[in-house]
Design an enzyme around this catalytic site. Structure first.
Site, PDB file in Angstrom:
ATOM      1  N   GLU A 121       0.803  -1.329   0.198  1.00 17.08           N
ATOM      2  CA  GLU A 121      -0.048  -0.071  -0.113  1.00 17.08           C
ATOM      3  C   GLU A 121       0.789   1.192  -0.174  1.00 17.08           C
ATOM      4  O   GLU A 121       0.510   2.290  -0.621  1.00 17.08           O
ATOM      5  CB  GLU A 121      -0.782   0.041   1.018  1.00 17.08           C
ATOM      6  CG  GLU A 121      -1.947  -1.141   1.123  1.00 17.08           C
ATOM      7  CD  GLU A 121      -2.788  -1.213   2.235  1.00 17.08           C
ATOM      8  OE1 GLU A 121      -2.438  -1.308   3.637  1.00 17.08           O
ATOM      9  OE2 GLU A 121      -4.082  -1.302   2.130  1.00 17.08           O
ATOM     10  N   GLU A 141      -2.954 -10.472   3.735  1.00 21.08           N
ATOM     11  CA  GLU A 141      -4.155 -10.114   4.593  1.00 21.08           C
ATOM     12  C   GLU A 141      -5.328 -11.245   4.896  1.00 21.08           C
ATOM     13  O   GLU A 141      -5.492 -11.468   5.814  1.00 21.08           O
ATOM     14  CB  GLU A 141      -4.943  -8.877   4.084  1.00 21.08           C
ATOM     15  CG  GLU A 141      -3.989  -7.474   4.717  1.00 21.08           C
ATOM     16  CD  GLU A 141      -3.125  -6.962   3.750  1.00 21.08           C
ATOM     17  OE1 GLU A 141      -2.855  -7.884   2.705  1.00 21.08           O
ATOM     18  OE2 GLU A 141      -2.594  -5.848   3.755  1.00 21.08           O
TER      19      GLU A 141
HETATM   20  C1  1HE Z   1       7.045  -7.951  12.053  1.00 20.83           C
HETATM   21  C2  1HE Z   1       6.372  -7.862  10.803  1.00 20.83           C
HETATM   22  C3  1HE Z   1       5.043  -7.118  10.885  1.00 20.83           C
HETATM   23  C4  1HE Z   1       8.187  -8.968  10.511  1.00 20.83           C
HETATM   24  N1  1HE Z   1       4.627  -6.652  12.019  1.00 20.83           N
HETATM   25  N2  1HE Z   1       6.683  -7.311  13.320  1.00 20.83           N
HETATM   26  N3  1HE Z   1       2.335  -8.382   6.478  1.00 20.83           N
HETATM   27  C5  1HE Z   1       2.704  -9.736   6.970  1.00 20.83           C
HETATM   28  O1  1HE Z   1       1.778 -10.621   6.900  1.00 20.83           O
HETATM   29  C6  1HE Z   1       4.075  -9.926   6.766  1.00 20.83           C
HETATM   30  C7  1HE Z   1       4.393 -10.612   8.063  1.00 20.83           C
HETATM   31  N4  1HE Z   1       6.082 -10.747   7.843  1.00 20.83           N
HETATM   32  C8  1HE Z   1       6.595 -11.745   7.051  1.00 20.83           C
HETATM   33  O2  1HE Z   1       5.968 -12.350   6.543  1.00 20.83           O
HETATM   34  C9  1HE Z   1       8.089 -11.929   7.186  1.00 20.83           C
HETATM   35  O3  1HE Z   1       8.508 -11.114   8.504  1.00 20.83           O
HETATM   36  C10 1HE Z   1       8.861 -11.029   6.200  1.00 20.83           C
HETATM   37  C11 1HE Z   1       8.847 -11.949   4.823  1.00 20.83           C
HETATM   38  C12 1HE Z   1       8.651  -9.694   6.214  1.00 20.83           C
HETATM   39  C13 1HE Z   1      10.600 -11.111   6.726  1.00 20.83           C
HETATM   40  O4  1HE Z   1      10.761 -12.558   6.916  1.00 20.83           O
HETATM   41  P1  1HE Z   1      12.284 -12.894   7.659  1.00 20.83           P
HETATM   42  O5  1HE Z   1      12.182 -14.243   7.667  1.00 20.83           O
HETATM   43  O6  1HE Z   1      13.276 -11.887   7.103  1.00 20.83           O
HETATM   44  O7  1HE Z   1      11.714 -12.026   9.257  1.00 20.83           O
HETATM   45  P2  1HE Z   1      11.084 -12.515  10.542  1.00 20.83           P
HETATM   46  O8  1HE Z   1      11.808 -13.636  11.281  1.00 20.83           O
HETATM   47  O9  1HE Z   1       9.611 -13.161  10.139  1.00 20.83           O
HETATM   48  O10 1HE Z   1      10.894 -11.339  11.377  1.00 20.83           O
HETATM   49  C14 1HE Z   1      11.935 -10.574  11.801  1.00 20.83           C
HETATM   50  C15 1HE Z   1      11.414  -9.924  12.884  1.00 20.83           C
HETATM   51  O11 1HE Z   1      10.730  -8.727  12.280  1.00 20.83           O
HETATM   52  C16 1HE Z   1      10.392 -10.432  13.999  1.00 20.83           C
HETATM   53  O12 1HE Z   1      10.663  -9.872  15.275  1.00 20.83           O
HETATM   54  P3  1HE Z   1      11.474 -10.319  16.345  1.00 20.83           P
HETATM   55  O13 1HE Z   1      11.218  -9.405  17.461  1.00 20.83           O
HETATM   56  O14 1HE Z   1      10.846 -11.629  16.756  1.00 20.83           O
HETATM   57  O15 1HE Z   1      12.903 -10.388  15.908  1.00 20.83           O
HETATM   58  C17 1HE Z   1       9.050 -10.250  13.374  1.00 20.83           C
HETATM   59  O16 1HE Z   1       8.091 -10.290  14.530  1.00 20.83           O
HETATM   60  C18 1HE Z   1       9.255  -8.861  12.895  1.00 20.83           C
HETATM   61  N5  1HE Z   1       8.058  -8.703  11.894  1.00 20.83           N
HETATM   62  N6  1HE Z   1       7.024  -8.500  10.100  1.00 20.83           N
HETATM   63  C19 1HE Z   1       5.485  -6.624  13.184  1.00 20.83           C
HETATM   64  N7  1HE Z   1       4.215  -7.064   9.683  1.00 20.83           N
HETATM   65  C20 1HE Z   1      -3.650  -1.055   7.253  1.00 20.83           C
HETATM   66  S1  1HE Z   1      -4.053  -2.331   6.942  1.00 20.83           S
HETATM   67  C21 1HE Z   1      -2.680  -3.385   6.454  1.00 20.83           C
HETATM   68  C22 1HE Z   1      -2.598  -4.793   6.479  1.00 20.83           C
HETATM   69  C23 1HE Z   1      -1.159  -5.546   6.636  1.00 20.83           C
HETATM   70  O17 1HE Z   1      -0.467  -4.936   6.295  1.00 20.83           O
HETATM   71  S2  1HE Z   1      -1.423  -7.038   7.016  1.00 20.83           S
HETATM   72  C24 1HE Z   1       0.297  -7.338   7.524  1.00 20.83           C
HETATM   73  C25 1HE Z   1       0.668  -8.115   6.524  1.00 20.83           C
END
Ligand code: 1HE
Length: 267
Positions: A121, A141
């Protein structure tokens, strides 16, 4: 001009380069640049003042291997928001992204790794997107029990069309590589650094007159929301102002005296 006080920004790293080009970097790589409310407020602030602060072009980047993981799901989980709370969150996202799209400052996004959910977005609010072999686009989502709230229904649908948009939301389908360019998710695919190419593009854009860039990066979007009749009228008014700007006289004179570059086909 208004001064941008860089010390007010922590989730965004701001850097002023040559010719009024600013690099705006999402700066929470350990969270994959997930968009928490503080980051959204900083985007609102930057893009609210940028048009009056002499920013010629904003290059939007993300630090680390991923551009942006979308909504901060941990914050969203911990806050346990009410419907009204989250509506207001979404309205702040719209404030930020509308400032980007309609504000008149060209925004060039340098994309790597994940450009997902709210990250897409955000990217779709930029005027130009540059991707590379690592970049991928998705709307997860649906799998998370969520719905887009940052303008994807409008902007991503504009880019890829309704059927592909609904497929992306229903199935979490990932687009990458040349296919993503062919669909319109990005306009450029490069080998290596997307930031380097985004900077080259920004530098070229910064050679245009500011009022021309302002019109291109506000009027096209506004006019798209109008009827053809009103849009044609608005276009005439904008062209009346832009095409008679005093600074354009020198460029027209250079064309007339044959010193200006001609438009040629690519070799
Ligand atoms: C996060 C987030 C997040 C990572 N919010 N903390 N978005 C998603 O569903 C995407 C979610 N994220 C992922 O699928 C993956 O994290 C990634 C592909 C982006 C990266 O993968 P990777 O293996 O490099 O990292 P990871 O081990 O999954 O995450 C590393 C850290 O980033 C970890 O935190 P830590 O404190 O445990 O080290 C994760 O929790 C953190 N992290 N992504 C919070 N999204 C206005 S409405 C909009 C609707 C949406 O956007 S829905 C969200 C969609």
């Amino acid at each position: 001009a208004i001064q941008i006080d860089k010390s007010r920004f922590t989730n965004l790293a701001l850097e002023e380069r040559e010719n009024g080009v600013w690099v705006v970097t999402l700066n929470r790589p350990t969270k994959r640049n997930a968009l928490d409310i503080d980051t959204i407020e900083e985007l609102v602030e930057f893009f609210s003042v940028a048009p009056r602060a002499g920013v010629s072009v904003a290059v939007l980047a993300g630090s680390g291997d991923h551009f942006c993981a979308g909504l901060d799901l941990i914050e969203h989980h911990d806050e346990d928001r009410s419907p009204a709370d989250f509506m207001h969150v979404c309205l702040r996202w719209h404030e930020a992204f509308n400032k980007m799209e309609y504000g008149g400052v060209p925004v060039v996004a340098a994309l790597q790794g994940a450009v997902v959910g709210g990250g897409l977005e955000l990217a779709s609010s930029a005027h130009i997107r540059v991707m590379n072999e690592t970049t991928y686009f998705a709307l997860p989502e649906g799998q998370r029990g969520l719905f887009t709230g940052g303008g994807a229904t409008i902007r991503v649908t504009d880019l890829v069309g309704k059927a592909r948009m609904i497929d992306m939301m229903l199935t979490g389908r990932v687009y990458q590589g040349q296919e993503a360019v062919d669909l319109g998710l990005a306009q450029y695919i490069v080998e290596g650094s997307t930031l380097d190419r985004a900077m080259e593009i920004a530098d070229r854009i910064s050679q245009n007159l500011p009022l021309s860039n302002f019109a291109i990066c506000s009027a096209v979007s506004h006019i798209q929301n109008m009827s053809a009749l009103d849009g044609a009228y608005a276009e005439a008014v904008v062209a009346g102002v832009v095409n008679t700007q005093p600074d354009a006289r020198a460029r027209l004179a250079a064309f007339a005296d044959k010193s200006a570059a001609r438009v040629r086909r690519n070799d």
